[in-house]
Design an enzyme around this catalytic site. Sequence first.
Site, PDB file in Angstrom:
ATOM      1  N   GLU A 228     -12.011  -6.815 -10.321  1.00 47.59           N
ATOM      2  CA  GLU A 228     -11.602  -7.756  -9.260  1.00 47.59           C
ATOM      3  C   GLU A 228     -10.087  -7.828  -9.309  1.00 47.59           C
ATOM      4  OE1 GLU A 228     -13.180  -9.194  -6.918  1.00 47.59           O
ATOM      5  OE2 GLU A 228     -15.290  -9.344  -7.532  1.00 47.59           O
ATOM      6  N   CYS A 262      -5.302 -15.111  -6.176  1.00 41.22           N
ATOM      7  CA  CYS A 262      -5.547 -13.775  -5.621  1.00 41.22           C
ATOM      8  C   CYS A 262      -5.791 -13.856  -4.119  1.00 41.22           C
ATOM      9  CB  CYS A 262      -6.718 -13.113  -6.327  1.00 41.22           C
ATOM     10  SG  CYS A 262      -8.195 -14.117  -6.335  1.00 41.22           S
TER      11      CYS A 262
HETATM   12  P1  NAD Z   1      -2.685  -8.421 -15.327  1.00 41.53           P
HETATM   13  O1  NAD Z   1      -3.396  -7.286 -14.690  1.00 41.53           O
HETATM   14  O2  NAD Z   1      -1.277  -8.240 -15.708  1.00 41.53           O
HETATM   15  O3  NAD Z   1      -3.462  -8.855 -16.670  1.00 41.53           O
HETATM   16  C1  NAD Z   1      -4.840  -9.175 -16.669  1.00 41.53           C
HETATM   17  C2  NAD Z   1      -5.402  -8.977 -18.070  1.00 41.53           C
HETATM   18  O4  NAD Z   1      -5.362  -7.587 -18.413  1.00 41.53           O
HETATM   19  C3  NAD Z   1      -4.632  -9.694 -19.162  1.00 41.53           C
HETATM   20  O5  NAD Z   1      -5.561 -10.236 -20.080  1.00 41.53           O
HETATM   21  C4  NAD Z   1      -3.811  -8.573 -19.797  1.00 41.53           C
HETATM   22  O6  NAD Z   1      -3.476  -8.800 -21.141  1.00 41.53           O
HETATM   23  C5  NAD Z   1      -4.781  -7.413 -19.690  1.00 41.53           C
HETATM   24  N1  NAD Z   1      -4.165  -6.064 -19.732  1.00 41.53           N
HETATM   25  C6  NAD Z   1      -2.891  -5.704 -19.418  1.00 41.53           C
HETATM   26  N2  NAD Z   1      -2.747  -4.354 -19.536  1.00 41.53           N
HETATM   27  C7  NAD Z   1      -3.962  -3.863 -19.905  1.00 41.53           C
HETATM   28  C8  NAD Z   1      -4.463  -2.540 -20.154  1.00 41.53           C
HETATM   29  N3  NAD Z   1      -3.690  -1.456 -20.020  1.00 41.53           N
HETATM   30  N4  NAD Z   1      -5.766  -2.407 -20.495  1.00 41.53           N
HETATM   31  C9  NAD Z   1      -6.565  -3.476 -20.587  1.00 41.53           C
HETATM   32  N5  NAD Z   1      -6.160  -4.758 -20.378  1.00 41.53           N
HETATM   33  C10 NAD Z   1      -4.860  -4.941 -20.043  1.00 41.53           C
HETATM   34  O7  NAD Z   1      -2.870  -9.649 -14.343  1.00 41.53           O
HETATM   35  P2  NAD Z   1      -2.335 -11.151 -14.505  1.00 41.53           P
HETATM   36  O8  NAD Z   1      -0.857 -11.167 -14.301  1.00 41.53           O
HETATM   37  O9  NAD Z   1      -2.890 -11.774 -15.723  1.00 41.53           O
HETATM   38  O10 NAD Z   1      -3.066 -11.875 -13.263  1.00 41.53           O
HETATM   39  C11 NAD Z   1      -2.598 -11.829 -11.959  1.00 41.53           C
HETATM   40  C12 NAD Z   1      -3.325 -10.754 -11.158  1.00 41.53           C
HETATM   41  O11 NAD Z   1      -4.730 -11.010 -11.164  1.00 41.53           O
HETATM   42  C13 NAD Z   1      -2.928 -10.762  -9.684  1.00 41.53           C
HETATM   43  O12 NAD Z   1      -2.803  -9.445  -9.226  1.00 41.53           O
HETATM   44  C14 NAD Z   1      -4.109 -11.472  -9.010  1.00 41.53           C
HETATM   45  O13 NAD Z   1      -4.249 -11.184  -7.642  1.00 41.53           O
HETATM   46  C15 NAD Z   1      -5.243 -10.956  -9.829  1.00 41.53           C
HETATM   47  N6  NAD Z   1      -6.445 -11.813  -9.702  1.00 41.53           N
HETATM   48  C16 NAD Z   1      -7.523 -11.329  -8.976  1.00 41.53           C
HETATM   49  C17 NAD Z   1      -8.649 -12.146  -8.804  1.00 41.53           C
HETATM   50  C18 NAD Z   1      -9.860 -11.669  -8.016  1.00 41.53           C
HETATM   51  O14 NAD Z   1     -10.897 -12.326  -8.064  1.00 41.53           O
HETATM   52  N7  NAD Z   1      -9.773 -10.573  -7.277  1.00 41.53           N
HETATM   53  C19 NAD Z   1      -8.672 -13.427  -9.368  1.00 41.53           C
HETATM   54  C20 NAD Z   1      -7.567 -13.872 -10.097  1.00 41.53           C
HETATM   55  C21 NAD Z   1      -6.459 -13.049 -10.259  1.00 41.53           C
END
Ligand code: NAD
Length: 458
Positions: A228, A262
Site C-alpha cells: 500500500e 496517503c
Molecule cells: P517509507 O517508505 O520511507 O518507510 C516505511 C517503512 O519501510 C518504515 O518502517 C521504514 O523503516 C521501512 N523501510 C525503509 N526502507 C526499507 C527497505 N529497503 N526495505 C524494507 N523496509 C524499508 O515511508 P514513510 O515515510 O514511513 O511513510 C510515508 C509514506 O507512506 C508516504 O508515501 C505515504 O503516502 C505512504 N502511506 C501509504 C498508505 C496507504 O494506505 N496507501 C498509508 C499510509 C502511508
Amino acid sequence: MTDVLRSFDPATGELVGEVPITPVEEIPAIVARARQVQPSWDERGLEGRAAALAPVGEELLSRAEELAPLLTREMGKPLARSLGEIRACGKGLEEELAEIVEALAPEVVEDERTRSTVYHDPFGVCAAITPWNYPVAMPHWLVLPALVAGNTVVLKPSEETPLIGQAYAEIVADALPDGALQVVQGADAQGKALVAAEVDLIAFTGSREVGKKILTAASDGLKRVILELGGKDPLLVLADADLEAAASFAAQSSFDNTGQACISTERIFVESPVAERFLDLLVEAAGEWSPIGHGLEEENRLGPMVNGRQRDHVLAQLEEAVDRGARVLYGGEGHRGNFVQPTVLADVTPGMSIAREETFGPVACVTEVSDADEAVRLANDSPFGLGAVVFAGDEERGREVGRRLTAGMVGINRGVGGARGTPWVGARESGYGFHHSRDGHRNFTQPRVVSTQAEQRD
Ligand code: NAD
C-alpha cells in the site's frame, strides 16, 4: 553494546524515549521463532484465533488516553486525532474480526462432476512493515488480518514512531501465544533484513520508492507481497459543485494531519468559470486550520511535520513552484522549526515538482482547467492512483467523471474511504495487492482446493 533508536518530539526536538535497535544478524532467528510457533497458532482454528484477539479492542479503548500523548509526542499530530486513531482501531475490532472470519471460512464449490472445498490457509510468517503517519492504525490494518488468517507476524514499526509501535504490539502480543507477534526495531537496514529473511508474505505500507525495492527483493523466493503505497490524489471541482462544501473539503483534505496522509488531496483541478470564487472560499477555509503548534496543546489544529527532512522537502517544492510562477494566496511564509504553515497555491502547472511528486505536507495546489475533460486528463497524468475526489452539483455526472479517473478509490462529494467491507486499494504505482474487504483479507492467505467426485445426481 546494543545501539538504541532515539525518538524525538518533532515539535520541540526533545527526546521522547529510546528502544534497543534489533541487530540485523538477530532477525533470522526472530523469524525462525515465528515459524516455530505458527503451527500451534494455526491449530486454534479461524474462530479460535479471532476469539483470542477479541480482547485487544477493549484494551485499546481502555488505554487510548494513556497512549495518545505518546503518539502525539512521537509524530506530532494533535492529541484529539491521536485519541481518535487509537479508539477507531479498538471500537471497530469485533465487527472487523467477524468480517475476516466470514471471508476466510472454507467454501464448497460444485459442478456436475466435482465437489471442491476452497480453503484459505495461512502462508506461514508475515513481515509487516509500516510508516509513521498513522502509527497505530497502519500496523493494525496489517497485523490483524495476518494473524486471524493463521500467520505469525514480525512487525517493524517506523523508526520515527518506535515507542507507540512497541506499545501497540505489546497489547496485541498479550492476547497471543509467545512469539506469534514479535517486533523488530530499526530503520531501512532492519526492514531489508526482514524482507530477506525466511518470511512468506511481506505486508507493507509506505512510500512508492521503498515499495519498489521490496517488490524487487521479494522476487528472490517469489515471496508474496501486499504493498500500500503513496499517492498524489486529485480533487476535481466541477462548475456546478457546491463550492463552499468543495472548498471546505479541499482545506481539510490538504491540511489535516499536516498533509501527511496517503489520501491527502495533493492536486486540485477547478473549472475556470468558478475558479476565482472557489479560491476565495478555499483561502477562507484555510484560515480555519490554525492555530498550529504542539499537538498536546488542545487549541492547536495542526502539528509539525514529522521531521526536518520532510519539512525541507515540502519547502523545496513550494519554493520551486513559486519560482516557476505559482501564486501564494495564503500562508507560504512564517514557517519555523518543523512547523510549516498551511499554504494555498494558485496557478500550479503540471510540470512543477509539487504537481508531480508526493508532497506529504500542508499545501493546497490549485490548477484552473477549461472543462472536466481537461481535469480528467491532468488528474490521470500521474504514475500514482490511490484516491480521487469529484465535487459536482449533478451527482450522476460526478460519478460519470469519477469513473474515468484511474484511482483505486473515488469519492463523489465526499472523501475516498468506502463502506465497511470494501477494499482499501491503490491503482497503478500506489499499490500492488490490497487489504480490507473479503478479497483483501484473502490476500493474507494461500488458497488450496481439495476436490472429490461429486455425488451422482439423477
Ligand atoms: P517509507 O517508505 O520511507 O518507510 C516505511 C517503512 O519501510 C518504515 O518502517 C521504514 O523503516 C521501512 N523501510 C525503509 N526502507 C526499507 C527497505 N529497503 N526495505 C524494507 N523496509 C524499508 O515511508 P514513510 O515515510 O514511513 O511513510 C510515508 C509514506 O507512506 C508516504 O508515501 C505515504 O503516502 C505512504 N502511506 C501509504 C498508505 C496507504 O494506505 N496507501 C498509508 C499510509 C502511508
